[in-house]
Design a protein around this motif. Structure first.
Motif, mmCIF file in Angstrom:
data_model
loop_
_atom_site.group_PDB
_atom_site.id
_atom_site.type_symbol
_atom_site.label_atom_id
_atom_site.label_comp_id
_atom_site.label_asym_id
_atom_site.label_seq_id
_atom_site.Cartn_x
_atom_site.Cartn_y
_atom_site.Cartn_z
ATOM 1 N N UNK A 229 0.796 -1.228 0.000
ATOM 2 C CA UNK A 229 0.000 0.000 0.000
ATOM 3 C C UNK A 229 0.830 1.281 0.000
ATOM 4 N N UNK A 230 1.809 1.401 0.880
ATOM 5 C CA UNK A 230 2.464 2.686 1.130
ATOM 6 C C UNK A 230 3.881 2.764 0.563
ATOM 7 N N UNK A 231 4.141 2.027 -0.519
ATOM 8 C CA UNK A 231 5.489 1.997 -1.078
ATOM 9 C C UNK A 231 5.443 2.221 -2.575
ATOM 10 N N UNK A 232 6.592 2.708 -3.101
ATOM 11 C CA UNK A 232 6.627 3.145 -4.475
ATOM 12 C C UNK A 232 7.341 2.202 -5.416
ATOM 13 N N UNK A 233 7.433 2.644 -6.641
ATOM 14 C CA UNK A 233 7.888 1.822 -7.756
ATOM 15 C C UNK A 233 9.336 1.370 -7.630
ATOM 16 N N UNK A 234 10.170 2.134 -6.954
ATOM 17 C CA UNK A 234 11.588 1.770 -6.855
ATOM 18 C C UNK A 234 12.012 1.472 -5.424
ATOM 19 N N UNK A 235 11.065 1.231 -4.549
ATOM 20 C CA UNK A 235 11.403 1.037 -3.139
ATOM 21 C C UNK A 235 11.990 -0.334 -2.828
ATOM 22 N N UNK A 236 12.143 -1.188 -3.840
ATOM 23 C CA UNK A 236 12.821 -2.471 -3.623
ATOM 24 C C UNK A 236 14.296 -2.411 -4.015
ATOM 25 N N UNK A 237 14.778 -1.237 -4.427
ATOM 26 C CA UNK A 237 16.188 -1.081 -4.760
ATOM 27 C C UNK A 237 17.038 -1.052 -3.495
ATOM 28 N N UNK A 238 18.369 -1.062 -3.688
ATOM 29 C CA UNK A 238 19.295 -0.963 -2.555
ATOM 30 C C UNK A 238 19.032 0.321 -1.757
ATOM 31 N N UNK A 239 19.434 0.315 -0.501
ATOM 32 C CA UNK A 239 19.262 1.502 0.332
ATOM 33 C C UNK A 239 19.957 2.716 -0.268
ATOM 34 N N UNK A 255 7.835 7.746 -3.489
ATOM 35 C CA UNK A 255 8.449 6.705 -2.669
ATOM 36 C C UNK A 255 7.799 6.608 -1.301
ATOM 37 N N UNK A 256 8.025 5.464 -0.646
ATOM 38 C CA UNK A 256 7.662 5.309 0.749
ATOM 39 C C UNK A 256 8.703 5.957 1.640
ATOM 40 N N UNK A 257 8.560 5.783 2.948
ATOM 41 C CA UNK A 257 9.458 6.433 3.894
ATOM 42 C C UNK A 257 10.872 5.877 3.830
ATOM 43 N N UNK A 258 10.999 4.571 3.571
ATOM 44 C CA UNK A 258 12.313 3.944 3.434
ATOM 45 C C UNK A 258 12.176 2.714 2.557
ATOM 46 N N UNK A 259 13.298 2.239 2.035
ATOM 47 C CA UNK A 259 13.259 1.133 1.082
ATOM 48 C C UNK A 259 13.263 -0.250 1.736
ATOM 49 N N UNK A 260 13.840 -0.353 2.902
ATOM 50 C CA UNK A 260 14.066 -1.674 3.484
ATOM 51 C C UNK A 260 12.796 -2.504 3.634
#
Length: 306
Positions: A229-239, A255-260
């Motif tokens: 729900x609260x995450x974006x298209x590139x939020x699975x990339x490296x930190x 983006x979401x708040x953080x990628x992890x």
């Protein structure tokens, strides 16, 4: 106990992971791959299923290093070809490059892995992010032929075009429900924020009409669908993604708040799906369906065709 089993796929697995970089150049020791490869593999002796992973538009394969290592730590060999440095709207050459890389696996992959590690190419999966997801679907749909057969297909926020929500060549979506004749299990993972604009200057990175929802609607059983729900298209990339292209990943997409959390979710659901359809262990995938709260993200959509 059940909850702890499912949560386990979202954490690092038990295997120590080696990261290999293989260049596409002539070698007297082994047949060179058609494209440079980033490989994450378990280090311990054994035979492991294989996942071919395709990067997103204008990204580098090393932007996904943490995700690849997460999957590999659960007992999978993951290889990510660098399909291009610069590309236009037509992805036809990428589809051919992935087919050529797949054909290379039988003779080439055993030569570049640690001697104690053996690939099981009878358990072979294909995944892609963004435009790489489109390329993965295109190859599975027969836009190019391969000597090996894939048993599972994964689209991670797949996008069939970025031009105002229109497909780019070659078109993959037909807009006919359940029209994909794939003869394999499919997982589609979507981002809830991907269809939203980061700012008025740029279009959404995964616009409605060409995104994960459309891909899943055209799948046939067995198919699974999860949207964070609260995450974006590139939020699975490296930190941290460096360089000009790496910096654009922070400013072009919402983006979401953080990628992890998103990366852990994507890695975990990919592991659960491959355990189910490559190894016959449906425990974690079934638990995620029945108890979605075990995921490290809030899920907006859960759907499946079985």
């Amino acid at each position: 106990m059940v909850e702890s089993m499912a949560r386990g796929v979202f954490e690092d697995g038990k295997h120590v992971v080696s990261e290999l970089r293989i260049e596409a150049k002539t070698s007297s020791d082994y047949p060179p791959p058609p494209k440079p490869l980033l490989i994450a593999t378990p280090s311990e002796e054994g035979e492991y299923p294989v996942l071919v992973f395709l990067h997103g538009y204008l990204f580098f394969n090393n932007f996904y290093s943490q995700l690849l290592r997460h999957v590999a730590s659960h007992g999978f060999i993951v290889l990510a070809p660098q399909l291009y440095q610069v590309a236009g709207p037509d992805s036809s050459n990428e589809i051919k490059s992935v087919a050529a890389t797949t054909d290379w696996l039988s003779d080439g992959l055993p030569c570049v892995l640690p001697t104690q590690v053996r690939p099981n190419l009878h358990k072979l999966a294909l995944a892609g992010h963004s435009r790489g997801g489109k390329v993965a679907f295109a190859l599975a749909l027969g836009h190019a032929n391969t000597s090996l057969k894939f048993s599972a297909l994964i689209g991670i926020d797949p996008v069939d075009g970025m031009d105002k929500g229109k497909q780019t060549p070659p078109p993959v979506l037909t807009y006919m429900p359940h029209s994909f004749d794939l003869n394999m299990a499919v997982l589609v993972v979507g981002s809830g924020l991907g269809e939203l604009k980061k700012n008025p200057l740029f279009p959404p990175c995964a616009p409605k009409g060409v995104n994960h929802e459309d891909f899943f609607n055209e799948c046939c059983a067995p198919a699974w669908y999860f949207v964070a729900k609260d995450y974006g298209h590139v939020d699975m990339l490296d930190d941290e993604t460096k360089g000009l292209r790496g910096r654009t990943s922070y400013c072009l997409c919402k983006n979401g708040k953080e990628r992890k959390p998103m990366r852990r979710f994507v890695g975990g659901v990919v592991v659960a799906f491959m355990k189910a359809y490559l190894e016959g262990d449906f425990g974690d995938l079934t638990t995620l369906k029945e108890e979605p709260e075990v995921a490290p993200v809030v899920l907006r959509n859960i759907d499946f065709l079985v």
